[in-house]
Design a protein around this motif. Structure first.
Motif, PDB file in Angstrom:
ATOM      1  N   PRO A  13      -4.509   7.964  -3.263  1.00 49.58           N
ATOM      2  CA  PRO A  13      -3.464   8.697  -2.539  1.00 49.58           C
ATOM      3  C   PRO A  13      -3.818   9.006  -1.088  1.00 49.58           C
ATOM      4  O   PRO A  13      -2.934   9.246  -0.274  1.00 49.58           O
ATOM      5  CB  PRO A  13      -3.298   9.998  -3.345  1.00 49.58           C
ATOM      6  CG  PRO A  13      -3.900   9.753  -4.662  1.00 49.58           C
ATOM      7  CD  PRO A  13      -4.942   8.668  -4.468  1.00 49.58           C
ATOM      8  N   LYS A  46       0.907   4.044  -2.797  1.00 46.47           N
ATOM      9  CA  LYS A  46       0.502   5.382  -2.375  1.00 46.47           C
ATOM     10  C   LYS A  46       1.599   6.410  -2.642  1.00 46.47           C
ATOM     11  O   LYS A  46       1.324   7.506  -3.134  1.00 46.47           O
ATOM     12  CB  LYS A  46       0.142   5.371  -0.895  1.00 46.47           C
ATOM     13  CG  LYS A  46      -0.371   6.693  -0.400  1.00 46.47           C
ATOM     14  CD  LYS A  46      -0.787   6.620   1.047  1.00 46.47           C
ATOM     15  CE  LYS A  46      -1.161   7.984   1.550  1.00 46.47           C
ATOM     16  NZ  LYS A  46      -1.597   7.965   2.930  1.00 46.47           N
ATOM     17  N   THR A  80      -5.340   6.912   1.039  1.00 46.75           N
ATOM     18  CA  THR A  80      -5.461   5.695   1.848  1.00 46.75           C
ATOM     19  C   THR A  80      -4.506   5.738   3.036  1.00 46.75           C
ATOM     20  O   THR A  80      -3.333   6.071   2.903  1.00 46.75           O
ATOM     21  CB  THR A  80      -5.161   4.453   0.982  1.00 46.75           C
ATOM     22  OG1 THR A  80      -6.130   4.385  -0.061  1.00 46.75           O
ATOM     23  CG2 THR A  80      -5.199   3.176   1.803  1.00 46.75           C
ATOM     24  N   CYS A  83       0.830  -1.200   0.000  1.00 42.91           N
ATOM     25  CA  CYS A  83       0.000   0.000   0.000  1.00 42.91           C
ATOM     26  C   CYS A  83       0.872   1.260   0.000  1.00 42.91           C
ATOM     27  O   CYS A  83       0.631   2.184  -0.785  1.00 42.91           O
ATOM     28  CB  CYS A  83      -0.924  -0.013   1.223  1.00 42.91           C
ATOM     29  SG  CYS A  83      -1.896   1.496   1.453  1.00 42.91           S
ATOM     30  N   CYS A 121      -2.414   3.610   4.993  1.00 45.11           N
ATOM     31  CA  CYS A 121      -1.836   2.271   4.915  1.00 45.11           C
ATOM     32  C   CYS A 121      -1.619   1.652   6.294  1.00 45.11           C
ATOM     33  O   CYS A 121      -1.621   0.429   6.429  1.00 45.11           O
ATOM     34  CB  CYS A 121      -0.518   2.325   4.144  1.00 45.11           C
ATOM     35  SG  CYS A 121      -0.720   2.865   2.427  1.00 45.11           S
TER      36      CYS A 121
END
Length: 116
Positions: free
Chosen positions: A108, A75, A110, A71, A112
């Motif tokens: 972008p 990202k 998110t 992720c 993680c």
């Protein structure tokens, strides 16, 4: 087309320049997601090799740490290059269109760290 290819090249360079954060390296993320670049940039038909790459990457990310690392790699790549909302939508819809359920959204924004 040139406006799309340059950002995709920058995306790949930014991913390749980062180190591994988990058992799945950013190099593995690039290798698995590279076939998806044309679809993300232009839409149309998703290459079978793109879906295969997403499935392989999802299968390799077995632990929460692995999933968080993948992720973060995705990202950081998304944050390093300007994408249109259409490009981001294409990227975000890839897993579902390939029949893969990821425990996070390709976006972008998110978080993680919240991935289990």
């Amino acid at each position: 087309m040139k406006r799309v290819v340059l950002p995709l090249c920058l995306l790949l360079v930014s991913i390749l320049s980062r180190g591994s954060e988990a058992a799945v390296s950013c190099n593995a993320v690039v290798a698995n997601l590279y076939p998806c670049a044309v679809y993300v940039a232009q839409g149309g038909t998703i290459p079978g090799s793109c879906c295969t790459g997403i499935r392989m990457l999802n299968g390799q990310a077995k632990s929460a740490s692995d999933r968080q690392g993948v992720c973060r790699c995705i990202k950081s790549a998304l944050g390093g290059v300007s994408y249109s909302s259409k490009n981001l939508k294409n990227a975000a819809t890839l897993p579902a269109k390939c029949g893969v359920k990821l425990p996070y959204k390709i976006d972008p924004s998110t978080n993680c760290n919240s991935i289990k």
